[in-house]
Scaffold this active site. Structure first.
Site, short mmCIF file in Angstrom:
data_model
loop_
_atom_site.label_atom_id
_atom_site.label_comp_id
_atom_site.label_asym_id
_atom_site.label_seq_id
_atom_site.Cartn_x
_atom_site.Cartn_y
_atom_site.Cartn_z
N ASP A 14 -90.06 -25.59 33.29
CA ASP A 14 -88.94 -26.15 32.55
C ASP A 14 -88.61 -27.52 33.14
O ASP A 14 -88.24 -27.62 34.31
CB ASP A 14 -87.74 -25.21 32.64
CG ASP A 14 -86.63 -25.58 31.66
OD1 ASP A 14 -86.86 -26.46 30.82
OD2 ASP A 14 -85.55 -24.97 31.74
N ASP A 108 -90.05 -29.68 26.33
CA ASP A 108 -89.75 -29.71 27.76
C ASP A 108 -89.95 -28.38 28.48
O ASP A 108 -89.60 -28.26 29.66
CB ASP A 108 -88.32 -30.19 28.00
CG ASP A 108 -87.27 -29.29 27.38
OD1 ASP A 108 -87.64 -28.50 26.49
OD2 ASP A 108 -86.10 -29.37 27.79
N GLU A 109 -90.53 -27.37 27.82
CA GLU A 109 -90.78 -26.12 28.53
C GLU A 109 -91.96 -25.37 27.93
O GLU A 109 -92.28 -25.52 26.75
CB GLU A 109 -89.54 -25.23 28.55
CG GLU A 109 -89.05 -24.80 27.18
CD GLU A 109 -87.88 -23.83 27.27
OE1 GLU A 109 -87.89 -22.94 28.15
OE2 GLU A 109 -86.96 -23.97 26.44
#
Length: 365
Positions: A14, A108-109
């Site tokens: 993350d 983003d993850e």
């Protein structure tokens, strides 16, 4: 944990305050300052906040004017999604150096299954550390990671030592970890559900574990079974490297409420253009057009129409959206309109083989 329970080595990576961190990376003058990505007007919404801003209570999905009140020195910047996507692709390329079993959740993850990885490294913890170091050295951003036997625990663990940290929950630690976990930390338990659990005396994983399957089914419906198994560390969901897109959408929030369908037509044209552009870029088309309407009182309405053929052309999307707009009278003035296409012509691709490993004493995390 049961010795015959299938187990995997899962990493959840993350990125730390991704959008805001990219802005600070590209503009060094913003480093160390409270920053919000999003609009600062009365209709603006915070998409992301830097850690400096979070100290003041600023967070994503917060109204821009409220964020400005909480943090008078807050700096607003407009989002640059093409830039975020560019950086995300670089990070994802690092993931693929270790495994083909990568399931992105957003820019983003992502989940990574490193049970059988390309480096031949038996330690998922060391792989996570190496990935985070490479992201920092090659991209210039920090990331946090959670490592455990399934996706649920890995995701929960990734939030433990943020920012720029990681946490490993070893197989023999899973049950005690979950029993001590605050119910609000359980992925899938939202604010409303957490309040309901509090009212029923469920504050921790241990409290939840003491409730029977029948009790949870009765009080939490379909989610009850999920809670029952997840608190026992049981989740067999695999990392899905080829997640099939189910819909594609675009929407706009207006600076002033619109009270007539006539005023909305020009707005719909721009939204349809954007949806068509995204469809073309993704090389997909869809049959079901959905018009999303958010009224000034924040109530939400959707209207859908399924066509007998796939479309991606902006004029056909717009014509269908117009039909939906005039389908019935508006309930109130409108603050947001959106168009989405679903029932896409995406095809399922064969995913890489995924192996399961039984728990053994030498199983290294």
């Amino acid at each position: 944990m049961s010795t015959d329970l299938p187990i995997r080595k899962i990493i959840h990576v993350d990125m730390d305050a991704f959008y805001a961190s990219v802005e600070q990376l590209d503009n060094p003058d913003l480093k160390g300052k409270p920053l919000a990505v999003g609009g600062d007007g009365k209709r603006g919404v915070v998409s992301a906040a830097s850690y400096e801003a979070r100290k003041f209570g600023v967070k994503s999905a917060m109204a821009g004017n409220l964020a400005a009140k909480l943090c008078p020195d807050l700096i607003f910047v407009r989002p640059r999604f093409e830039r975020y996507s560019e950086i995300s692709k670089k990070i994802r390329a690092i993931f693929y150096d270790y495994t083909d079993l990568v399931e992105p959740l957003s820019l983003d993850e992502a989940y990574l299954d490193v049970t059988d990885n390309k480096k031949g490294n038996p330690s998922a913890s060391l792989i996570a550390k190496e990935i985070r170091e490479r992201i920092f050295n090659e991209v210039g951003l920090t990331a946090s990671a959670g490592i455990s036997i399934n996706k649920f625990i890995a995701k929960v663990a990734s939030d433990y030592n943020k920012p720029n940290g990681q946490k490993t929950v070893n197989p023999e630690e899973v049950l005690s970890f979950l029993e001590q976990l605050d119910i609000r930390k359980f992925y899938g338990v939202g604010k409303v559900t957490a309040e309901k659990m509090y009212q029923k005396g469920i504050f921790t994983g241990l409290d939840l574990k003491q409730k029977s399957l029948e009790y949870l089914d009765s009080n939490f419906g379909k989610s009850g079974r999920y809670y029952y198994y997840i608190v026992r560390g049981i989740q067999n969901s695999e990392v899905k490297p080829n997640r099939i897109r189910k819909s594609l959408a675009a929407e706009r929030t207006f600076s002033e409420n619109l009270s007539s369908e006539i005023f909305m037509l020009e707005k719909l044209k721009h939204i349809a253009d954007e949806v068509s552009r995204r469809l073309t870029k993704s090389k997909v088309a869809g049959k079901t057009v959905t018009l999303k309407i958010k009224y000034s009182d924040f109530t939400l309405q959707t209207r859908s129409k399924t066509l007998p053929y796939f479309i991606s052309d902006k004029s056909m999307i717009l014509d269908t959206a117009k039909d939906l707009l005039f389908q019935e009278k508006l309930n109130n003035s409108v603050r947001l309109l959106g168009i989405s296409l679903s029932n896409l012509n995406t095809e399922t691709k064969k995913k890489p083989e995924q192996k399961s490993v039984s728990v053994q004493l030498r199983f290294q995390f």
